[in-house]
Design an enzyme around this catalytic site. Structure first.
Site, short mmCIF file in Angstrom:
data_model
loop_
_atom_site.label_atom_id
_atom_site.label_comp_id
_atom_site.label_asym_id
_atom_site.label_seq_id
_atom_site.Cartn_x
_atom_site.Cartn_y
_atom_site.Cartn_z
CG LEU A 1 70.75 74.94 52.94
CD1 LEU A 1 69.29 74.50 52.87
CD2 LEU A 1 70.84 76.45 53.07
CG ASP A 2 73.73 76.96 58.94
OD1 ASP A 2 72.66 76.70 59.51
OD2 ASP A 2 74.05 78.11 58.59
NE ARG A 3 72.01 69.51 64.47
CZ ARG A 3 72.41 68.89 65.56
NH1 ARG A 3 73.63 69.11 66.04
NH2 ARG A 3 71.61 68.05 66.18
#
Length: 249
Positions: free
Chosen positions: A108-110
């Site tokens: 999951l991106d930041r």
């Protein structure tokens, strides 16, 4: 089964994969008495794998662990970060952070939040991340602006991304007003930043992205809510269901 040495060392809880690569480059790892090179493979059932002269035995492998984490914003989906930023392993107790070979399955991106699977089961990780297995994942997506019905249908049917059409997706409108819309999106593939990039293609901005489910895994289950930054162990039934979806016993 032969696997890359850095992967084995990570699964055995000896080091993160990045650190294991550094150990190999430093000449600290041997296979059958010969100094290993980066990219070499070994089968722990047949080969003698040593670190700093100490043999790593097949039965030293930690037990399989399966965790579901509710990833908060500004936490990285990785095992370690050279810049010292907070990672998902930092959300775990000390006894799980090191020595167990845990790693996130996918990313999951930041800026995204929600369900993230952590495990040290290498075969399960391989299958869950293989394009052959279309494990559904469901996301709450808040967008700035109001996409047309035609735009939503494009998204549902599949759009070109990196020269290849995306698989059909399920989109449900949860709520909308003149400024933004809340969608429930289910994907069966996991390309890099797929939802954000498709939204950009339609001239939309993702305000918030939260993953609700990964296959049979849900953040809210059995009457309990997994809060932001919290984790839980998967139940035996969840592990069986997850493996069944990727044809793994």
């Amino acid at each position: 089964m032969a696997e890359r040495i850095q992967k084995l060392l990570s699964q055995w809880g000896i080091a993160s994969r990045r650190h294991a690569e550094e150990m190999i480059l430093a000449g600290r790892v041997s296979v059958n008495g010969k100094v290993a090179n980066l990219g070499d493979k070994a089968d722990p059932q047949q080969d003698f794998l040593s670190v700093d002269g100490k043999q790593i035995k097949a039965d030293n492998r930690p037990r399989d662990i399966y965790l579901l984490v509710n990833k908060p914003r500004d936490v990285l989906s990785t095992c370690d970060d050279p810049r010292g930023r907070k990672t998902v392993l930092d959300l775990l107790p000390q006894d799980l952070q090191r020595g167990k070979g845990l790693h996130p399955v996918g990313r999951l991106d930041r800026n995204s939040t929600g369900a993230l699977l952590l495990t040290n089961d290498g075969e399960l990780t391989l299958r869950l991340t293989h394009p052959r297995y279309h494990l559904p994942k469901t996301y709450d997506v808040w967008l700035e602006g109001n996409p047309s019905d035609e735009d939503l249908e494009k998204w549902r049917s599949g759009m070109m991304l990196d020269g290849k059409k995306t698989l059909p997706a399920t989109l449900e409108v949860i709520s909308e007003n003149k400024d933004q819309i809340h969608l429930l999106v289910t994907l069966t593939e996991g390309r890099n930043r797929q939802i954000r990039r498709l939204a950009e293609e339609l001239g939309l901005t993702v305000l918030k992205l939260h993953r609700r489910t990964i296959g049979p895994l849900q953040l809210h289950t059995r009457g309990k809510v997994l809060g932001s930054g919290q984790f839980r162990f998967l139940s035996p039934a969840e592990i069986r269901l997850l493996k069944k979806q990727v044809n793994l016993r």
